[in-house]
Each structure stands twice: as structure tokens, then as C-alpha cells.
Scaffold this active site. Structure first.
Site, PDB file in Angstrom:
ATOM      1  CE  LYS A 107      -4.202  -1.735   0.191  1.00 21.35           C
ATOM      2  NZ  LYS A 107      -5.267  -1.406  -0.776  1.00 21.35           N
ATOM      3  CE  LYS A 214     -10.274  -5.647  -4.210  1.00 23.66           C
ATOM      4  NZ  LYS A 214     -10.085  -4.450  -3.389  1.00 23.66           N
TER       5      LYS A 214
END
Length: 327
Positions: A107, A214
Site C-alpha cells: 500500500k 473482487k
């Protein structure tokens, strides 16, 4: 098959699970679990999402719990490690929770950090993984185009596999992909697919090389497979910080994708300090198995959300179910 609201409420359990490290601004993850005729399933849109956005998440939960999963082409899914926006000193400890993973998603672009923090974190991931490890970075759309160009240039020194959602909009993705072509760092789209009214737009615009898919935000396994088939782009099947039950849904999706060329973002049970099963879908030798997951009654009780949070989730389930029923 659309179950009644009473059927959903009858098996609903709401849990709150602590995280090892702050992730996506969260210290804990809430989820609503349901039991259908095909097994346990999960409804866990992030709390800031409105009811209209939560609809797809409920469709996905119903799809997985009330319909049999598509034919599996593989029995295990290679997964990546996920490194939150931690300090460089914590990187080795995070990666140790992902045994055997050859790929790390890191991240970056956290609003409370600087590019120097990102560089230090990615450099440490490269040091720990060694030269053969694969590193992908995820900005969650938080850079503008100029920031993205500067940051990708700085981080490309660590041999990036790809950069995920460097900017938020499809035109911005197309522009940054053009600007950084000389760096040979592919662009992957996540939010531009799962939060878009038109998930195919990013592919039509030539704004991404890879799609991050997803199951929950896209309405379930079958809906996600349809999108994959229509775009023709390679995909990475990922999760939304799910419990092991939600990760099972993602694993069944990944098992059904005809060509799976990248390690998937389905190892995130390792970010949870607690789970709902005694046999969580944790990475072993860099992969997770494709199997249904059932919760443990004692863990459901131990990690049950407060009465206030349980009521909030059941009210959300009720409203979202009504939106689907009204279609």
C-alpha cells in the site's frame, strides 16, 4: 434464487474482527455472515458505502450461499502478501505472516505519509523478498496524474510488477498509462472496475493492462466471470479484507477463471488478528485451498459485534434486500 428477508435474518451473525495493523483506515473489520443451502457466505460492504452500492455485495452473498459454485479449474490459488502502509521497520514482520508468498502488494499514497515513506517501505519489501520476489503497489486512486507520474518513476527502481489504481478516474488512468509507458510498469484497475456503473469502461478506454476483480463488489462469482470474459484482459482476483468465509468466495471465483497468470490478493486473512473459523484460509507455501468455510460457534460468540452494531448491520441488510426485491 432470491431468499426471503426472514430466511436471511434467521442465520445472520455480525462479527467484529481486530486487525494486526491499521489497514484502509481501519483497526477492525465488521462483517455479516449468512448460511444458505450451499453453505456459509458473507455480506460485508465497507460501512461508508451507501445502500445502492451495497446491493451488489448482497447479490454476491446470495449467489455464493444459494447457488453451487461454478466448476473449479484448480484446487489451490497462489496468493500475494499484503503490506499495509506500515513503517519500514514493520515490513519483515508483516511478510512473515505470508509464508511462501513470492509476491507482495504494498500500500502506498497514504494521506498521512510521504513519498519518502513509500520508497522506504517498498525498498524494505524488495530487501526481504530478494531480487526474484514480485512487488506490486496499490495507491487506491489517491494520486493525481502528476503525483502518480512522479511516484511511479521513483518506485520503479524496485522492479514493479504493476501499479494498481494510481489515479481514480478512467481518463486519469489512461493518461498516466500513456505518460509512464517508458517505465514499462503495467497499470491495473481496481476501483475503476468495482465502483463503476460500467465496469467495462476501463477496458474499452485502454486505460489498464490488468483488471483487479473482487467477487463481492461485482455481484458474485457469475457476474465477475462475465466481466472477465467480456474484457479479455488478464485479471487478479482479490478480496476486500474479508473473513475466511468471504475469501472462500474469492477462491472459488479464482478457481473458475480460465487463465490465471498473476498471484491473487486472497491471502488477507493474515491481516486479521482474529477470524470466525478454526481453520482460516491462511497462505501455506504461498497458496490457499479452494474450499467452503464454516464458522466456529464459539468464535462467532467471542467476536460478536456489539448490540448496536448488530442492529446497524441487520437494518442495512433489510434495506438492501428491499432494493433488490423492488427491481
Amino acid at each position: 434464487m432470491m431468499p426471503s428477508l426472514d430466511e436471511l435474518l434467521g442465520s445472520a451473525h455480525v462479527v467484529t474482527l481486530k486487525l494486526f495493523d491499521r489497514f484502509r483506515g481501519l483497526d477492525s473489520r465488521e462483517a455479516l455472515l449468512l448460511e444458505g443451502p450451499e453453505g456459509w457466505t458473507e455480506f460485508s460492504p465497507f460501512v461508508e458505502y451507501d445502500d445502492a452500492e451495497a446491493v451488489n455485495w448482497l447479490r454476491a452473498a446470495i449467489d455464493f450461499g444459494w447457488q453451487s459454485a461454478p466448476h473449479a479449474l484448480r484446487s489451490s490459488i497462489p496468493v500475494n502478501a499484503t503490506v499495509p502502509a506500515v513503517s519500514a521497520e514493520k515490513v519483515a514482520g508483516v511478510l512473515a505472516r505470508f509464508p511462501g508468498c513470492r509476491t507482495a502488494k504494498v500500500k502506498v499514497a497514504s494521506p498521512d505519509q510521504t513519498l519518502a515513506d513509500d520508497v522506504a517501505r517498498v525498498a524494505e519489501v524488495r530487501r526481504v523478498l530478494g531480487p526474484e520476489g514480485r512487488i506490486r503497489i496499490d495507491a487506491n486512486g489517491l494520486w493525481n496524474v502528476d503525483e502518480a507520474e512522479h511516484s511511479i518513476h521513483a518506485l520503479s527502481a524496485f522492479d514493479l510488477e504493476y501499479v494498481e489504481q494510481p489515479c481514480m478516474t478512467v481518463p486519469e488512468l489512461a493518461e498516466i498509462r500513456h505518460r509512464t509507458a517508458y517505465l514499462s510498469v503495467p497499470v491495473a484497475a481496481d476501483e475503476s472496475v468495482r465502483k463503476s456503473g460500467d465496469p467495462l469502461a476501463v477496458a474499452r478506454a485502454g486505460a489498464a493492462d490488468i483488471l483487479v476483480i473482487k467477487a463481492q463488489p461485482l455481484g458474485g462469482i457469475r457476474a465477475a466471470l462475465s466481466i472477465i470474459g467480456q474484457t479479455g484482459l488478464p485479471v487478479v482476483v482479490s478480496s476486500a479484507l474479508d473473513t475466511s468465509i468471504g475469501l472462500s468466495m474469492g477462491a472459488h471465483l479464482a478457481a473458475s477463471v480460465p487463465g490465471l497468470y498473476f498471484d491473487c490478493g486472497l491471502g488477507t486473512a493474515s491481516l486479521l488478528a482474529a477470524d470466525v473459523t478454526r481453520e482460516p484460509l491462511l497462505p501455506v507455501d504461498g497458496a490457499i485451498p479452494v474450499r467452503r468455510v464454516a464458522p466456529d460457534a464459539a468464535l462467532l460468540k467471542q467476536h460478536a459485534a456489539s448490540p448496536e452494531r448488530r442492529d446497524w448491520w441487520l437494518a442495512r441488510l433489510t434495506r438492501t434486500h428491499a432494493l433488490i426485491a423492488a427491481e
